[in-house]
Design an enzyme around this catalytic site. Structure first.
Site, PDB file in Angstrom:
ATOM      1  N   LYS A 181      19.896 -72.936  13.819  1.00 41.65           N
ATOM      2  CA  LYS A 181      19.834 -72.709  15.270  1.00 41.65           C
ATOM      3  C   LYS A 181      19.367 -71.277  15.605  1.00 41.65           C
ATOM      4  O   LYS A 181      19.261 -70.427  14.714  1.00 41.65           O
ATOM      5  CB  LYS A 181      21.213 -73.021  15.859  1.00 41.65           C
TER       6      LYS A 181
ATOM      7  N   TYR B 148      19.667 -83.989  22.037  1.00 42.47           N
ATOM      8  CA  TYR B 148      21.106 -83.977  22.311  1.00 42.47           C
ATOM      9  C   TYR B 148      21.500 -84.932  23.435  1.00 42.47           C
ATOM     10  O   TYR B 148      22.551 -84.756  24.052  1.00 42.47           O
ATOM     11  CB  TYR B 148      21.560 -82.551  22.632  1.00 42.47           C
TER      12      TYR B 148
ATOM     13  N   ASN C 280      26.759 -72.189  16.820  1.00 40.79           N
ATOM     14  CA  ASN C 280      27.414 -72.469  15.540  1.00 40.79           C
ATOM     15  C   ASN C 280      26.439 -72.718  14.388  1.00 40.79           C
ATOM     16  O   ASN C 280      26.728 -73.475  13.469  1.00 40.79           O
ATOM     17  CB  ASN C 280      28.437 -73.604  15.702  1.00 40.79           C
TER      18      ASN C 280
ATOM     19  N   HIS D  20      22.836 -77.492  12.642  1.00 43.15           N
ATOM     20  CA  HIS D  20      23.019 -78.914  12.975  1.00 43.15           C
ATOM     21  C   HIS D  20      22.809 -79.713  11.704  1.00 43.15           C
ATOM     22  O   HIS D  20      21.934 -79.386  10.904  1.00 43.15           O
ATOM     23  CB  HIS D  20      21.983 -79.381  14.008  1.00 43.15           C
TER      24      HIS D  20
ATOM     25  N   GLU E  57      16.405 -88.713  13.492  1.00 47.13           N
ATOM     26  CA  GLU E  57      16.182 -87.285  13.777  1.00 47.13           C
ATOM     27  C   GLU E  57      15.001 -86.727  12.973  1.00 47.13           C
ATOM     28  O   GLU E  57      14.189 -85.942  13.497  1.00 47.13           O
ATOM     29  CB  GLU E  57      17.462 -86.487  13.493  1.00 47.13           C
TER      30      GLU E  57
END
Ligand code: GDP
Length: 140
Positions: A11, A51, A114, A117, A128
């Protein structure tokens, strides 16, 4: 156990802090092979679609904003039991609850920012991966 592929995103908090190599080292030390990798800027539309299962959650807007705030690194990881293995290596969603040695325990700043993913099922991994990679770009 079967060889599987899972989808991973490093991220924007990773690229902002120059931690791509450090996170990849944890991934590789865990026995997962990075068989495709690309640094991209996620568009607003891509992040919203990726998402969309969280669209009704109160943090959805914040999540989309974060994921488009800087470059991300999208990856395909391959290995024995790769989906569950990577979830274990990532650690709990909230870094305060992540086990020692996990990526989120080592690097994550908060439940939102965080660090990584990882797909939560083999079925979602397939979906995905297709959103970001062509088969020819995955070199196992
Ligand atoms: P994951 O599978 O461990 O990534 O967790 P989830 O599927 O539950 O949530 C997806 C992502 O939404 C997380 O990785 C976080 O980036 C974000 N997220 C989850 N819960 C919260 C929250 O309470 N606040 C914020 N800002 N983001 C959250």
């Amino acid at each position: 156990m079967a060889t599987e592929r899972t989808f991973s995103i490093l991220k924007p908090d990773v690229t902002a802090r120059n931690l791509t190599g450090a996170v990849n080292a944890v991934i590789e030390e865990a026995g997962l092979r990075i068989v495709a990798q690309r640094r991209i800027r996620m568009s607003d539309a891509q992040a919203k679609k990726f998402y969309e299962v969280h669209a009704e959650r109160p943090f959805y807007g914040e999540l989309v904003e974060f994921m488009t705030s800087g470059p991300v690194v999208v990856q395909v990881l391959e290995g024995e039991n790769a989906v569950a293995k990577y979830r274990e290596v990532m650690g709990a969603t909230n870094p305060a609850q992540a086990a020692d040695g996990t990526i989120r325990q080592k690097f994550a700043k908060s439940v939102g920012e965080n660090t990584v993913h990882g797909s939560d099922s083999l079925e979602n991994a397939g979906i995905e991966i297709k959103q970001f990679f062509d088969d020819k770009d995955i070199v196992g």
